[in-house]
Motif scaffolding. Structure first.
Motif, PDB file in Angstrom:
ATOM      1  N   CYS A   1       0.835  -1.254   0.000  1.00 11.06           N
ATOM      2  CA  CYS A   1      -0.084   0.030   0.106  1.00 11.06           C
ATOM      3  C   CYS A   1       0.766   1.081   0.001  1.00 11.06           C
ATOM      4  CB  CYS A   1      -0.911  -0.068   1.158  1.00 11.06           C
ATOM      5  SG  CYS A   1      -2.135  -1.590   1.454  1.00 11.06           S
ATOM      6  N   GLY A   2       0.814   1.949  -1.182  1.00 10.68           N
ATOM      7  CA  GLY A   2       1.696   3.158  -1.111  1.00 10.68           C
ATOM      8  C   GLY A   2       2.736   2.897  -2.105  1.00 10.68           C
ATOM      9  N   PHE A   3       2.972   3.846  -3.318  1.00 15.35           N
ATOM     10  CA  PHE A   3       4.195   3.720  -3.997  1.00 15.35           C
ATOM     11  C   PHE A   3       5.014   5.155  -4.191  1.00 15.35           C
ATOM     12  CE2 PHE A   3       6.093   2.742  -8.380  1.00 15.35           C
ATOM     13  CZ  PHE A   3       6.624   1.780  -8.145  1.00 15.35           C
ATOM     14  N   GLY A   4       5.248   5.601  -2.844  1.00 16.43           N
ATOM     15  CA  GLY A   4       6.166   6.458  -2.824  1.00 16.43           C
ATOM     16  C   GLY A   4       7.624   6.280  -3.017  1.00 16.43           C
ATOM     17  N   ARG A   5       8.416   6.881  -2.129  1.00 17.12           N
ATOM     18  CA  ARG A   5       9.799   6.409  -2.146  1.00 17.12           C
ATOM     19  C   ARG A   5      10.066   5.331  -1.229  1.00 17.12           C
ATOM     20  NH1 ARG A   5      12.333  12.291  -0.062  1.00 17.12           N
ATOM     21  NH2 ARG A   5      10.388  11.935   1.474  1.00 17.12           N
ATOM     22  N   THR A   6       9.352   4.944  -0.215  1.00 13.90           N
ATOM     23  CA  THR A   6       9.608   3.866   0.326  1.00 13.90           C
ATOM     24  C   THR A   6       8.956   2.714  -0.190  1.00 13.90           C
ATOM     25  OG1 THR A   6       9.359   4.903   2.642  1.00 13.90           O
ATOM     26  CG2 THR A   6       9.154   2.695   2.676  1.00 13.90           C
ATOM     27  N   GLY A   7       7.781   2.907  -0.742  1.00  6.55           N
ATOM     28  CA  GLY A   7       7.128   1.735  -1.422  1.00  6.55           C
ATOM     29  C   GLY A   7       7.793   1.463  -2.798  1.00  6.55           C
ATOM     30  N   ARG A   8       8.420   2.163  -3.245  1.00  3.63           N
ATOM     31  CA  ARG A   8       9.267   2.087  -4.663  1.00  3.63           C
ATOM     32  C   ARG A   8      10.465   0.920  -4.265  1.00  3.63           C
ATOM     33  NH1 ARG A   8       8.248   5.772  -9.161  1.00  3.63           N
ATOM     34  NH2 ARG A   8       6.671   7.098  -8.207  1.00  3.63           N
TER      35      ARG A   8
ATOM     36  N   ALA B   1       2.025  -1.407   4.683  1.00  4.01           N
ATOM     37  CA  ALA B   1       1.415  -0.102   4.663  1.00  4.01           C
ATOM     38  C   ALA B   1       2.611   1.107   4.713  1.00  4.01           C
ATOM     39  CB  ALA B   1       0.921  -0.047   5.740  1.00  4.01           C
ATOM     40  N   ALA B   2       2.871   1.162   3.426  1.00  6.41           N
ATOM     41  CA  ALA B   2       3.975   2.611   3.187  1.00  6.41           C
ATOM     42  C   ALA B   2       3.364   3.758   2.600  1.00  6.41           C
ATOM     43  CB  ALA B   2       5.066   2.040   2.157  1.00  6.41           C
ATOM     44  N   LEU B   3       2.020   4.172   3.046  1.00  6.54           N
ATOM     45  CA  LEU B   3       1.681   5.413   2.639  1.00  6.54           C
ATOM     46  C   LEU B   3       2.106   6.686   3.212  1.00  6.54           C
ATOM     47  CD1 LEU B   3      -1.938   3.812   3.082  1.00  6.54           C
ATOM     48  CD2 LEU B   3      -0.908   4.461   0.969  1.00  6.54           C
ATOM     49  N   PRO B   4       2.158   7.672   2.587  1.00  9.72           N
ATOM     50  CA  PRO B   4       2.603   8.928   3.380  1.00  9.72           C
ATOM     51  C   PRO B   4       2.463   9.362   4.638  1.00  9.72           C
ATOM     52  CG  PRO B   4       1.769   9.359   1.077  1.00  9.72           C
ATOM     53  CD  PRO B   4       1.080   8.007   1.524  1.00  9.72           C
ATOM     54  N   SER B   5       1.240   8.937   5.182  1.00  7.07           N
ATOM     55  CA  SER B   5       0.805   9.569   6.516  1.00  7.07           C
ATOM     56  C   SER B   5       0.679   8.662   7.546  1.00  7.07           C
ATOM     57  CB  SER B   5      -0.394  10.361   6.614  1.00  7.07           C
ATOM     58  OG  SER B   5      -1.507   9.632   6.381  1.00  7.07           O
ATOM     59  N   ASP B   6       1.085   8.917   8.904  1.00  8.67           N
ATOM     60  CA  ASP B   6       1.001   7.815   9.726  1.00  8.67           C
ATOM     61  C   ASP B   6      -0.659   7.288   9.974  1.00  8.67           C
ATOM     62  OD1 ASP B   6       3.569   7.751  10.202  1.00  8.67           O
ATOM     63  OD2 ASP B   6       3.384   9.173  11.799  1.00  8.67           O
TER      64      ASP B   6
ATOM     65  N   ALA C   1       6.439   4.052  10.028  1.00  7.50           N
ATOM     66  CA  ALA C   1       5.854   5.270  10.948  1.00  7.50           C
ATOM     67  C   ALA C   1       6.838   6.300  10.925  1.00  7.50           C
ATOM     68  CB  ALA C   1       5.847   4.870  12.383  1.00  7.50           C
ATOM     69  N   SER C   2       6.491   7.718  11.142  1.00  9.58           N
ATOM     70  CA  SER C   2       7.564   8.760  10.938  1.00  9.58           C
ATOM     71  C   SER C   2       8.082   9.081  12.089  1.00  9.58           C
ATOM     72  CB  SER C   2       6.584   9.963  10.294  1.00  9.58           C
ATOM     73  OG  SER C   2       6.093   9.501   9.052  1.00  9.58           O
ATOM     74  N   THR C   3       7.246   8.867  13.130  1.00 13.12           N
ATOM     75  CA  THR C   3       7.780   9.457  14.766  1.00 13.12           C
ATOM     76  C   THR C   3       7.384   8.132  15.522  1.00 13.12           C
ATOM     77  OG1 THR C   3       5.224   9.944  15.377  1.00 13.12           O
ATOM     78  CG2 THR C   3       6.645  11.644  14.176  1.00 13.12           C
ATOM     79  N   GLU C   4       8.288   8.380  16.813  1.00 14.63           N
ATOM     80  CA  GLU C   4       8.095   7.405  17.535  1.00 14.63           C
ATOM     81  C   GLU C   4       6.741   7.253  18.364  1.00 14.63           C
ATOM     82  OE1 GLU C   4      11.246   7.983  20.779  1.00 14.63           O
ATOM     83  OE2 GLU C   4      12.763   7.867  19.498  1.00 14.63           O
ATOM     84  N   GLU C   5       5.969   8.152  18.371  1.00 14.79           N
ATOM     85  CA  GLU C   5       4.418   8.076  18.927  1.00 14.79           C
ATOM     86  C   GLU C   5       3.703   7.361  18.028  1.00 14.79           C
ATOM     87  OE1 GLU C   5       1.131  11.047  20.182  1.00 14.79           O
ATOM     88  OE2 GLU C   5       2.689  11.764  19.285  1.00 14.79           O
TER      89      GLU C   5
ATOM     90  N   VAL D   1       8.045  -0.078  11.055  1.00 14.17           N
ATOM     91  CA  VAL D   1       9.692   0.360  10.585  1.00 14.17           C
ATOM     92  C   VAL D   1       9.509   2.031  10.557  1.00 14.17           C
ATOM     93  CG1 VAL D   1      11.443   0.340   8.967  1.00 14.17           C
ATOM     94  CG2 VAL D   1       9.888  -1.652   9.379  1.00 14.17           C
ATOM     95  N   SER D   2      10.404   2.587  11.286  1.00 11.61           N
ATOM     96  CA  SER D   2      10.593   3.984  11.182  1.00 11.61           C
ATOM     97  C   SER D   2      11.906   4.345  10.388  1.00 11.61           C
ATOM     98  CB  SER D   2      10.733   4.902  12.305  1.00 11.61           C
ATOM     99  OG  SER D   2      10.904   6.095  12.317  1.00 11.61           O
ATOM    100  N   PRO D   3      11.672   4.813   9.111  1.00 16.45           N
ATOM    101  CA  PRO D   3      12.700   5.233   8.173  1.00 16.45           C
ATOM    102  C   PRO D   3      13.710   5.967   8.621  1.00 16.45           C
ATOM    103  CG  PRO D   3      10.771   5.421   6.834  1.00 16.45           C
ATOM    104  CD  PRO D   3      10.368   5.361   8.280  1.00 16.45           C
ATOM    105  N   TYR D   4      13.393   7.021   9.404  1.00 20.44           N
ATOM    106  CA  TYR D   4      14.417   7.968  10.255  1.00 20.44           C
ATOM    107  C   TYR D   4      15.276   7.105  11.427  1.00 20.44           C
ATOM    108  CZ  TYR D   4      11.296  11.056   7.696  1.00 20.44           C
ATOM    109  OH  TYR D   4      10.596  11.457   6.790  1.00 20.44           O
ATOM    110  N   ILE D   5      14.458   6.315  12.107  1.00 20.43           N
ATOM    111  CA  ILE D   5      15.175   5.662  13.311  1.00 20.43           C
ATOM    112  C   ILE D   5      16.179   4.764  12.592  1.00 20.43           C
ATOM    113  CG2 ILE D   5      14.927   4.309  15.278  1.00 20.43           C
ATOM    114  CD1 ILE D   5      12.228   5.647  15.632  1.00 20.43           C
TER     115      ILE D   5
END
Length: 330
Positions: free
Chosen positions: A102-109, A166-171, A194-198, A212-216
């Motif tokens: 789900c999601g074909f953005g940078r992560t999904g690609r 689930a690799a959609l843009p928003s949490d 996920a974008s944040t720890e929360e 999975v948080s790409p930033y962490i």
């Protein structure tokens, strides 16, 4: 349907009003609609000629409309799109134990590229038409739709799928997708971005098996690459890419088809039989045994992690999950 209705009207008129035979009535209707210019089958009175005139005009209008619509369909590619849609729907209905991305953005690609390199059957779902076109251009099976909607997940076979990513843009979208997936298919494995720890905690509470948080993760990997570059290169070489010679795979032990449950690794002789190296075993309750010895026993629900060439891992798979359960006794 309109052309058939006009033709039937003419046949019935000539048959019952003019009193002709069914063959003569059908022949007259056909040559009239085709405007070939043949003579009348039988003489017509004023009423019959008036009907025939109207009949010709109706036929010409309907045929002209059909030709116009058909030409427009060819020009805009509707026929090709309809054929591709039917083929895509047939392929989706035939998939089982596939992956839903789900999601074909940078992560999904990147996820899709890894799935493709592994030869895994998967479906891309995205609400952005441009992203779907990009996915289809790359040869992926892609569906335009909102992954947070239950019907979209049902259309891509959520009940038959093995895993959802689930690799959609928003949490929030990822959370809704995970909740929908777990509601429709409680046993499916879900992996969420996920974008944040929360957001990590909320997704875990929402039922995501892995978050999975790409930033962490990216920060940890950068630190590892700086401190242990050779280790990172080695792990990258066996986990990703299409040009690998060594692979890492996991095998779930089931009492239904694994003949070695209840025996030790030494008794099963998995290493000598397959050539693959057993790296670790994760027990069903969650404990991890790294570097298992010959005395480590195999239990139902164990997740065995092995490393080796593709041929070695295939042999290991046949030992741990054979099509026909052999007798484990020597």
């Amino acid at each position: 349907m309109a052309l058939g209705g006009v033709a039937l009207t003419g046949i019935l008129w000539y048959r019952f009003i003019e009193g002709w035979s069914w063959l003569d009535a059908t022949y007259m209707a056909v040559i009239t609609l085709a405007t070939v210019g043949f003579a009348e089958i039988q003489p017509l009175g004023p009423r019959g000629r008036l009907f025939t005139t109207i009949f010709i005009l109706m036929g010409v209008i309907v045929i002209a409309y059909i030709v116009n619509v058909f030409t427009e369909a060819l020009a805009q590619g509707y026929l090709r799109a309809s054929f591709q849609f039917r083929q895509q729907r047939k392929l989706m209905n035939s998939l089982s134990q596939h992956y839903i991305l789900c999601g074909f953005g940078r992560t999904g690609r990147q996820v899709a590229a890894e799935f493709s390199a592994e030869g895994i059957a998967f479906i891309v779902v995205d609400s952005d038409e441009a992203s779907i076109e990009d996915a289809q251009h790359l040869g992926y099976l892609a569906v335009l739709g909102d992954a947070t909607q239950d019907q979209v997940l049902l259309n891509v076979g959520i009940g038959r799928a093995a895993c959802l990513v689930a690799a959609l843009p928003s949490d929030a979208e990822n959370l809704y997708t995970v909740l929908s997936a777990k509601t429709l298919a409680p046993e499916i494995r879900t992996i969420a971005r996920a974008s944040t720890e929360e957001a990590v905690q909320k997704l875990q509470r929402g039922g995501a098996d892995v978050v999975v948080s790409p930033y962490i993760t990216g920060g940890k990997r950068m630190a590892a690459a700086a401190l242990r570059p050779q280790v990172v290169d080695f792990l990258d070489g066996i986990l990703t890419g299409a040009d690998r010679t060594v692979y890492v795979e996991e095998f779930l032990l089931s009492p239904d088809n694994c003949p070695w449950i209840g025996q030790t690794l030494g008794q099963a002789e998995l290493r000598s039989r397959s050539g693959a190296l057993i790296l670790a075993i994760r027990r069903q309750e969650g404990s991890l045994i790294t570097g298992p010895t010959a005395q480590t026993d195999l239990r139902p629900g164990d997740l065995v992690i092995g490393m080796g060439t593709s041929a070695e891992l295939r042999r290991l798979s046949q030992l741990l999950s054979p099509l026909h359960r052999p007798d484990p006794r020597p």
